[in-house]
Scaffold this motif. Structure first.
Motif, PDB file in Angstrom:
ATOM      1  N   ASP A  88     -28.548  77.972  54.977  1.00  0.00           N
ATOM      2  CA  ASP A  88     -27.688  77.713  56.138  1.00  0.00           C
ATOM      3  C   ASP A  88     -28.472  77.065  57.277  1.00  0.00           C
TER       4      ASP A  88
ATOM      5  N   GLN B  17     -22.037  67.710  50.487  1.00  0.00           N
ATOM      6  CA  GLN B  17     -21.457  69.011  50.152  1.00  0.00           C
ATOM      7  C   GLN B  17     -22.043  70.086  51.058  1.00  0.00           C
ATOM      8  N   GLU B  18     -21.182  70.839  51.680  1.00  0.00           N
ATOM      9  CA  GLU B  18     -21.629  71.971  52.496  1.00  0.00           C
ATOM     10  C   GLU B  18     -22.155  73.074  51.583  1.00  0.00           C
ATOM     11  N   PRO B  19     -22.880  74.064  52.131  1.00  0.00           N
ATOM     12  CA  PRO B  19     -23.383  75.147  51.294  1.00  0.00           C
ATOM     13  C   PRO B  19     -22.259  75.788  50.472  1.00  0.00           C
ATOM     14  N   THR B  20     -22.503  75.862  49.152  1.00  0.00           N
ATOM     15  CA  THR B  20     -21.485  76.313  48.212  1.00  0.00           C
ATOM     16  C   THR B  20     -22.117  77.173  47.134  1.00  0.00           C
ATOM     17  N   ASP B  21     -21.412  78.237  46.738  1.00  0.00           N
ATOM     18  CA  ASP B  21     -21.828  79.027  45.581  1.00  0.00           C
ATOM     19  C   ASP B  21     -21.332  78.306  44.337  1.00  0.00           C
ATOM     20  N   GLN B  22     -22.261  77.854  43.509  1.00  0.00           N
ATOM     21  CA  GLN B  22     -21.906  77.097  42.316  1.00  0.00           C
ATOM     22  C   GLN B  22     -21.601  78.038  41.148  1.00  0.00           C
TER      23      GLN B  22
ATOM     24  N   ARG C 219     -26.676  78.680  44.915  1.00  0.00           N
ATOM     25  CA  ARG C 219     -26.006  78.276  46.151  1.00  0.00           C
ATOM     26  C   ARG C 219     -26.764  77.074  46.663  1.00  0.00           C
TER      27      ARG C 219
ATOM     28  N   CYS D 262     -26.436  72.848  48.757  1.00  0.00           N
ATOM     29  CA  CYS D 262     -25.715  71.846  49.537  1.00  0.00           C
ATOM     30  C   CYS D 262     -26.282  70.492  49.145  1.00  0.00           C
TER      31      CYS D 262
END
Length: 136
Positions: A93, A108-113, A118, A120
């Motif tokens: 973050d 891409q914003e921070p995302t749980d894949q 996780r 970005c």
């Protein structure tokens, strides 16, 4: 075997923009900045990893590629589908906020894949995809 990653290569089409992104936005140190024939090769890397570097190079410097190949590379770079690198951080973050504040091109914003990480993604000034994964 004792094999490590020393260097990877990413193309640039504007050495000053590349330098500003990797040095000022990402916080990498400049290890080398060499000019020859109107082109520049810039080597950068994280200060805490002195043995690992990224060489930012002008794709036109390769004497083995044709003008047509140079055109295709330039088109792929413009689309952001030619090259990329994955980086890692303990605080995704904070890294995302720093990059976003530095006007980096957010992909891409921070995302749980779904595959368990996780991350970005951003594009550097040349269009290279920079993914940053959070260390767990």
């Amino acid at each position: 075997m004792d094999i490590t990653i020393q260097t990877c290569f990413l193309p640039h089409d504007d050495p000053d923009a590349a330098l500003a992104f990797y040095r000022d936005t990402l916080g990498f140190e400049v290890r080398n900045d060499v000019g020859h024939g109107g082109m520049r090769w810039i080597t950068v890397g994280p200060p805490e990893q002195p043995g690992t570097s990224i060489v930012l190079y002008p794709p036109a410097a390769d004497p083995g590629i044709t003008e047509e190949e140079q055109r295709v590379i330039a088109e792929m770079m413009a689309k952001g589908c030619y090259a990329g690198v994955n980086l890692a951080t303990a605080d995704l973050d904070a890294a995302f906020e720093r990059l976003q504040a530095g006007d980096a091109d957010v992909v891409q914003e921070p995302t749980d894949q779904p595959y368990g990480v996780r991350d970005c993604a951003f594009r550097d000034p040349a269009g290279n995809l920079i993914r940053i994964v959070e260390l767990r």
